[in-house]
Design a protein around this motif. Structure first.
Motif, short mmCIF file in Angstrom:
data_model
loop_
_atom_site.label_atom_id
_atom_site.label_comp_id
_atom_site.label_asym_id
_atom_site.label_seq_id
_atom_site.Cartn_x
_atom_site.Cartn_y
_atom_site.Cartn_z
N SER A 146 0.84 -1.19 0.00
CA SER A 146 0.00 0.00 0.00
C SER A 146 0.88 1.25 0.00
N GLU B 88 -2.48 0.29 -4.26
CA GLU B 88 -1.66 -0.91 -4.14
C GLU B 88 -1.57 -1.59 -5.50
N VAL B 89 -0.35 -1.87 -5.95
CA VAL B 89 -0.15 -2.57 -7.22
C VAL B 89 0.97 -3.59 -7.07
N TRP C 125 -2.85 -5.61 -11.77
CA TRP C 125 -4.07 -5.21 -11.07
C TRP C 125 -3.76 -4.00 -10.20
N LYS D 225 -5.38 -1.89 -6.59
CA LYS D 225 -6.36 -1.85 -5.50
C LYS D 225 -6.35 -0.45 -4.88
N THR E 18 -8.10 1.99 -1.71
CA THR E 18 -8.86 2.04 -0.46
C THR E 18 -9.41 3.44 -0.29
N THR F 171 -13.26 -5.60 -2.37
CA THR F 171 -12.41 -6.51 -1.59
C THR F 171 -12.44 -6.20 -0.10
N SER G 165 -12.62 -0.88 -0.07
CA SER G 165 -11.57 -1.18 -1.04
C SER G 165 -12.13 -1.81 -2.31
N ARG H 40 -10.74 -3.53 -6.21
CA ARG H 40 -9.61 -3.99 -7.02
C ARG H 40 -10.05 -4.17 -8.47
N THR I 73 -8.70 -5.81 -12.04
CA THR I 73 -7.75 -6.72 -12.66
C THR I 73 -7.79 -6.50 -14.16
#
Length: 605
Positions: free
Chosen positions: A29, A113-114, A120, A122, A124, A170, A174, A176, A178
């Motif tokens: 993160s 976040e990768v 993908w 993500k 938050t 998720t 959050s 995500r 893809t």
């Protein structure tokens, strides 16, 4: 199944599982993300480096647009919308720093976040994120916004959605996404999608007239009053949720932003001189030097500010619609370039003070280099050598006139090319073998006086070749409709390009835009070489490979002869009331829409 085959399969599956787990384990993160390298600002940064965190709040400013509008929804193809609305009232999960080539920091999202391969991403959400009506921004709103814009929104949003394999919640806050292709930029593009409120559109078709007013966003400004075709007023929301974020500190300082609409640039400029507008951008250096001497400037009530930048030149000029014959023939396009007497036109329109754009990325390290393609650039282009137009590999430079009004040398070269393409002069008119005369139109937006002047001069030059060039001036609504339907031969063209070009390049030049209404591919370009260069840009992991791919793309675009280039804008010129101030520290991108009014403020003496 034989035992050895089973064990082989078991080993392969175990390897895939370990690789999958490792990819997730590498993801951490973070407060921001850069296309290459790490974000320049640390997690605890206080404000953007080009913003004044102590800027006062308050004041009302008025800007001017030409034409009119009939919609307040900037996210669909339907209708004509004030272009500013897309920037002033809406936010995305991440926000951009204009002092870095392409770096994003958390806005609606508190973190990103990768994995290492960026397959993908993500996000938050911040718990405090709110729409302008005070309701919380939810994961459901985010997912709905991506899906709706990607399937029903303006074409500018649809290309990204085709590359999303899956979008899912998720956690409580959050999301995500893809991806289904290898493209390192997608994680950043995902962070820049505008987020709208799902509940506003329940039971209604997105983009329909069933919703009165503007879509609900999360930005600091909301539409508070409007009259179609005349004005739009946006007011800063005193309860704006993000006012204390580091990304927002020292920005969005005015209490009220108003956009007034005028019939043409001349009327708009007179309104500014009379004190009805707070600021104007001037793109003509000669006019900047000669026309900005009215009493308000002499008194010091209006200030002239020049803001330099380090971004590429981009492309401004007359785009040729290659969907139509004979503009699908590069020889005809080269002839039209030769007939465009830039030196004379530039002297007439700008006083000769502005340099010509020589390529799409000129003025930056990303621009194509003079002479023949070499090294990595050559290696990228060589597989397409059979389909590349002359000059792509060998080197291409724009035709240069002798500075005289008649430009005889270039007109002779133009006529030779036209003859090679099957056109000959009969009774003073250029015709093909079928007897069809070469007649072209230039689509001009109402109020674009500069384009009218350029077209008049250009038409007289083309007359000497037996070519008829006709100007068609239409209002904003007609212009948008015809531009979206590619109903023109030539029209004004402007593409601003960044120091980190990416997926938008496919939207500008990709083959999907040939037949898709409303794309930015106005020239109808269909080039496998260009698409391959864009792919190379998007998968490059090293800066030198990225630079080579952009330089190669620049060659394909420039040697394609799709646009007759005008003059460059290496400095932003803004005349504004003295109460409007901006920071001394300027971003590398200079005077962009996001710079003014975003980091300006109002300060009375």
């Amino acid at each position: 199944m034989r035992i050895e085959n089973f064990r082989t399969l078991q080993t392969a599956l175990a390897g895939i599982t370990l690789a999958f787990a490792a990819n997730f384990a590498q993801a951490e993160s973070a407060h921001g993300i850069a296309m290459y390298g790490a974000p320049a600002l640390p997690p605890d940064f206080v404000s953007l480096p080009y913003a004044n965190p102590d800027a006062p709040k308050g004041g009302k400013v008025v800007f001017g647009n030409t034409g009119g509008f009939d919609s307040l929804n900037p996210f669909t193809l339907k209708g004509t919308t004030p272009w500013q609305l897309r920037f002033w009232g809406y936010e995305s999960l991440m926000g951009r720093s204009w002092d870095e080539p392409f770096t994003l920091y958390g806005l609606l999202a508190e973190s990103i976040e990768v994995p290492k391969d960026r397959s993908w991403v993500k996000f938050t959400l911040r718990e405090a994120a709110r729409f302008s009506d005070g309701s919380p921004v939810t994961v459901e709103d985010v997912i709905w916004s991506y899906e709706t814009l990607g399937t029903k929104g303006h074409p500018r949003y649809r290309g990204f959605w085709t590359k999303v394999e899956k979008i899912e919640q998720t956690g409580p806050r959050s999301i995500r996404l893809t991806f289904n292709v290898e493209d390192r930029e997608l994680a950043l593009i995902a962070g820049l999608r505008p987020i709208l409120k799902k509940a506003q559109w329940e039971g209604k078709a997105f983009g329909s007239d069933e919703v009165e007013g503007a879509p609900i966003g999360t930005g600091a400004y909301v539409v508070s009053a409007y009259e179609p075709g005349r004005f739009v007023t946006l007011t800063r929301n005193p309860a704006y949720w993000g006012k204390d974020l580091p990304l927002r500190r020292g920005t969005q300082n005015f209490d009220e932003l108003r956009i007034d609409f005028f019939g043409d640039e001349t009327v708009l400029f007179e309104a500014f001189k009379a004190g009805e507008l707070s600021a104007v951008r001037e793109f003509n250096a000669d006019k900047w030097d000669s026309a900005y001497n009215f009493p308000a400037i002499t008194r010091g009530d209006v200030v002239k500010s020049e803001i330099p930048h380090q971004r590429p030149s981009g492309m401004t000029g007359l785009v040729m619609n290659t969907r139509r014959a004979p503009l699908d023939d590069w020889r005809v396009r080269e002839a039209l370039l030769l007939a465009f007497n830039f030196e004379y036109i530039n002297g007439t329109v700008t006083g000769g003070t502005q340099q010509r754009i020589i390529s799409y990325f000129s003025g930056s390290v990303l621009g194509m280099q003079p002479g023949a393609a070499e090294g990595k650039v050559r290696a990228l282009l060589d597989p397409f050598s059979d389909s590349l137009l002359p000059g792509t590999l060998e080197g291409y430079t724009l035709p240069q006139g002798d500075g005289s009004k008649r430009n005889r040398g270039n007109l002779r070269k133009a006529m030779k090319l036209l003859e090679e393409a099957g056109w000959t002069v009969t009774d003073g008119v250029l015709r093909n073998a079928d007897g069809t005369a070469l007649a072209l139109n230039v689509l001009i937006r109402q109020g674009d006086g500069e384009m009218k002047t350029v077209t008049e001069i250009y038409a007289r030059a083309l007359e000497r070749l037996g070519v008829t060039l006709t100007a068609e001036t239409v209002d904003n609504a007609q212009y948008a409709e015809r531009e979206n339907a590619y109903d023109f031969d030539l029209t004004r063209f402007r593409r601003e390009l960044s120091l980190s070009p990416g997926n938008e390049q496919r939207y500008y030049w990709g083959s999907e835009g040939v037949d898709q209404p409303g794309s930015r591919n106005l020239m109808g370009m269909d080039s496998p070489a260009a698409e391959a260069m864009i792919d190379a840009m998007l998968t490059a992991t090293e800066p030198e490979d990225f630079t080579a791919a952009v330089r190669a793309l620049d060659r394909v675009l420039t040697a394609g002869r799709y646009v007759i280039p005008f003059w460059s804008f290496d400095t932003g010129r803004i005349a504004h009331i003295k109460e409007m101030r901006f920071p001394d520290r300027l971003p590398i991108y200079g005077d962009r829409t996001e710079f003014m009014p975003d980091v300006w403020w109002y300060q009375a003496d």
